[in-house]
Design a protein around this motif. Sequence first.
Motif, short mmCIF file in Angstrom:
data_model
loop_
_atom_site.label_atom_id
_atom_site.label_comp_id
_atom_site.label_asym_id
_atom_site.label_seq_id
_atom_site.Cartn_x
_atom_site.Cartn_y
_atom_site.Cartn_z
N GLU A 141 0.82 -1.20 0.00
CA GLU A 141 0.00 0.00 0.00
C GLU A 141 0.87 1.26 0.00
N LEU A 142 2.08 1.15 0.52
CA LEU A 142 2.99 2.29 0.48
C LEU A 142 3.54 2.53 -0.92
N LEU A 143 3.65 1.44 -1.71
CA LEU A 143 4.24 1.52 -3.05
C LEU A 143 3.20 1.60 -4.15
N ALA A 144 1.93 1.48 -3.80
CA ALA A 144 0.87 1.47 -4.81
C ALA A 144 0.92 2.73 -5.66
N ASP A 145 0.74 2.57 -6.96
CA ASP A 145 0.72 3.68 -7.93
C ASP A 145 2.08 4.33 -8.11
N LEU A 146 3.13 3.66 -7.72
CA LEU A 146 4.47 4.24 -7.86
C LEU A 146 4.84 4.45 -9.33
N ASP A 147 4.29 3.60 -10.22
CA ASP A 147 4.61 3.69 -11.64
C ASP A 147 3.65 4.59 -12.42
N ARG A 148 2.89 5.41 -11.69
CA ARG A 148 1.90 6.26 -12.36
C ARG A 148 2.21 7.74 -12.15
N ASP A 149 3.50 8.04 -12.09
CA ASP A 149 3.97 9.42 -11.99
C ASP A 149 3.40 10.13 -10.76
N THR A 150 3.31 9.39 -9.65
CA THR A 150 2.74 9.98 -8.44
C THR A 150 3.78 10.71 -7.61
N VAL A 151 5.04 10.32 -7.74
CA VAL A 151 6.11 10.95 -6.95
C VAL A 151 7.30 11.23 -7.87
N ASP A 152 8.17 12.10 -7.39
CA ASP A 152 9.39 12.41 -8.14
C ASP A 152 10.46 11.35 -7.90
N PHE A 153 11.28 11.14 -8.90
CA PHE A 153 12.40 10.22 -8.79
C PHE A 153 13.70 11.02 -8.83
N GLU A 163 15.62 6.30 -8.24
CA GLU A 163 14.88 5.82 -7.07
C GLU A 163 13.88 6.89 -6.65
N PRO A 164 12.77 6.52 -6.01
CA PRO A 164 11.78 7.52 -5.62
C PRO A 164 12.28 8.37 -4.44
N GLU A 165 11.97 9.64 -4.50
CA GLU A 165 12.32 10.52 -3.38
C GLU A 165 11.45 10.21 -2.16
N VAL A 166 10.24 9.77 -2.42
CA VAL A 166 9.29 9.43 -1.37
C VAL A 166 8.31 8.44 -1.96
N LEU A 167 7.68 7.62 -1.15
CA LEU A 167 6.69 6.66 -1.64
C LEU A 167 5.31 7.27 -1.60
N PRO A 168 4.40 6.78 -2.44
CA PRO A 168 3.04 7.35 -2.46
C PRO A 168 2.32 7.24 -1.13
N ALA A 169 2.54 6.14 -0.39
CA ALA A 169 2.01 5.97 0.97
C ALA A 169 0.50 6.18 1.04
N ALA A 170 -0.24 5.10 0.89
CA ALA A 170 -1.70 5.18 0.92
C ALA A 170 -2.26 5.30 2.33
N PHE A 171 -1.41 5.26 3.36
CA PHE A 171 -1.86 5.47 4.73
C PHE A 171 -0.75 6.21 5.49
N LEU A 358 -1.71 14.59 4.48
CA LEU A 358 -2.81 14.85 3.55
C LEU A 358 -2.34 15.69 2.37
N GLU A 359 -1.49 16.64 2.62
CA GLU A 359 -0.95 17.45 1.53
C GLU A 359 -0.20 16.57 0.52
N HIS A 360 0.58 15.64 1.05
CA HIS A 360 1.30 14.70 0.19
C HIS A 360 0.33 13.80 -0.55
N ARG A 361 -0.65 13.30 0.15
CA ARG A 361 -1.58 12.36 -0.48
C ARG A 361 -2.42 13.05 -1.55
N ARG A 362 -2.78 14.29 -1.33
CA ARG A 362 -3.52 15.03 -2.35
C ARG A 362 -2.67 15.21 -3.61
#
Length: 855
Positions: A141-153, A163-171, A358-362
């Motif tokens: 759940e932390l890595l979900a959507d990592l391949d969909r341009d959700t975070v910067d590498f 490597e990702p700067e941060v993980l999408p983190a769904a929780f 929440l800011e990150h998740r948005r």
Amino acid sequence: MSSDVPTSDDVSAARIETTRIEDEMEQSYIDYAMSVIAGRALPDVRDGLKPVHRRILYAMHEAGVSSNASHRKSSSIVGDTMGDYHPHGDSAIYDTLARMAQGFSMRYPLVDGQGNFGSVDGDPPAAMRYTEARMAPIAEELLADLDRDTVDFQSNYDDRLEEPEVLPAAFPNLLVNGSSGIAVGMSTNVPPHNLGEVIDATVELIENPDATVEDLMEHVKGPDFPTGANIVGRNAVHKAYKTGRGRIRVRAEFEVEEENDRIVITELPYQQNKARLVERIAEDVTEGAIEGIRDLRDESDRDGIRVVVELKRDAMAEVVKNQLLESHLERTFGVINLALVDGQPRVLSLKETLEHYLEHRREVVRRRSEHELEERRDRAHILEGRLRALEHVDEVVETIRESADRDVAKTQLRETFDFSEAQAAHIVRMQLGSLTSMETAEIEEEYADVTDRIERLEEILASQSELDSVIESELQAIKAEYDDDRRTAFIEDSGSVAHEDLIPEEECVVVMSEDDYIKRMSLETFRAQNRGGKGIIGTDLKEGDRVSSVFLANSHDYLLAITNRGQIYQLKTYEIPEMSRTARGKSAVNLLDLDDGEEIQAVVDCDRVGEDVDEERYLTMVTRDGYVKRTSVEAFENIRSTGIRALRLEDGDELVDVEETDGDADLVIGTVDGMAIRFDEDEVRAMGRSARGVRGIDLEPGDRVAGLAAVDPSRHDWVLTVTENGYGKRSDVSEYRVQSRNGKGLIDIKTGSRNGSVVSIEAVTHGDHLLAMSAAGQIMRTRVEDVSTVGRNTMGVIVMDLAADDEVSCLDIVPAAIAEGERGDDAAGTETTEPDAAGTETSETGVTDPAAEDE
């Protein structure tokens, strides 16, 4: 060579810069500190991970070691992480991997381990070549959507990979699993929490951005440690959530099984080493710091913790439990909610932590939606081309057949039917089977779904509330999948742990023998009898031992024990072991630091000592040879464990009795031969601890002091005297006229062969009870008003019926206020008349011989 041509030395010298060493040291240290802070030791507020955790999970993700895949050797995972992303030691990486697999370290482990990954006893994990691991489902759940341009590498350390700067983190993983680390000049210690509670608080903040920390605490009750245990009080939790810092007391979960004489520990405070705990308890038992434990066993297994503390038969379970709480079963968790926010370390409140998440998740959901919208629009564009091609299927097929090659076909399709480059390329690649009517229906259905999804994505991107609703629904889905019950409970904070808090306050009878065996029993054990009864057994003496003293004390009172060497010791009544009537007791050497040959001669209940004392309170002591001394209780406020001097004794003299007085009493000293003297307390000036005292009574040859009574005519009606053969009497206080000290006194009671020597003298009043104990251990309790009131120079009446070889050893008075609070059921024993030594019968009024009275 021309001098104008620069040499290699000149070129090297040109690159040398001069700088101050302190400036270079300062800049280098700052660079190092920031590298540790941002790149190693502190978690990011967005995904709650340090770089090493993030890189391990990403390496597993890239290697396909998901929760559905088979386990992979830990050494392989460590090697991939170290070689591609984390250029540090393999031991540091493996330690991190192992911790993410430990159910006692992580509230929701991110790694599913197979093999020995350590234990709560502090055992290290097996070597990485022996263990296997894969991602836990919740880690995905932390890595979900990592391949969909959700975070910067960012580039890895050698620019070969990204490597990702941060993980999408769904929780909110920072709160859910917590984090700890020590950076340069700062540290973090975030406790783990219950997933469901954190998600509920996040949803609350989504729906109510103005929610306060108090509002969020309606959902997040407090930390939820993987090892359970109990949080003491809520104030510290509230402070930690409001300020980002706090100290939370965590107490082990245990049960006192009084019927089995044991304490069973089933949960430990977070990060407490169980094996070390057992070892430290054993050390304290060996050193005498904890008493009452006879055995200690660790019965823990895979199902949970179970440490059994077996108690001695005479031990007080509440006291042992309290000692364990003070030293071993309670720890403090220091909350420091420090995390990286935009690369800078910040101490965050609960609300700020969730706001940054929440800011990150948005941002993640927005970028994911944009990425998906672009994909869906591309797909819709292709489907539109296919549908148009199906409308002109014959013409399209004819155009393709007549074209020389694919490029020509695509060009003809674009010119003839106005297809785009992408549409034309797709149509050229289509198979004839896709032209069936069934395929056409499927394309139309897919196109409808895609267009619906495009509309929904556009709504999400156009509206903050719609985007938040997506986040909320995804959080609720994760809660439904992974939520579990809270493990850590709350107990009320009763203040500082003290023995008194756990010991019931009650009146006790304390018995001591000549060999210094001591114990306490509840006063309710002994019912009032009529005088002349035999009493009941009060202690089991070893051969050759005799009862030396009995006295009444409250379980919370301070007791002052004075020895034959003039030393005074202090202990609480509850520290004396509570035992049954038929028990022998415990050696006082185990309670007091007595020297060889040192014996307790007198004990006084002085519960004011050690507290705020009134300077008008005194300890008045009398010795066998008739010396009396008065010392302010202030002199005994700070008594060392080895005791302090109470008085100086001459050779051959010894302490007989001690009374607590207020400076306004009259002192009555009684002797074993039946003499008594009464004088004003003021005649004995207050002295220091090392003084011997002054003469209180002029003894006849062979006589000695039996006891001391502090008489206050406003509170006392009679003077009670009891002899060793069980006889006694009451005489009005007025019968004892006040004299000057150091006189011979007057006759108090006739001794002789029938009565024997005087044992003790006491001041009593209406409602008091007499507690008499024989040398053989019989105790009898009777109302003092059952003992006849007669003049001084009398023989008295039978008080206690003794065995032929027994005698009264000591006595104490139960005050009326205490006696009236109990049920005084009469037991066996009736008032009797007894023959005197001459064979005549003596009535309750006694036989008076006026001629024997002597002053």
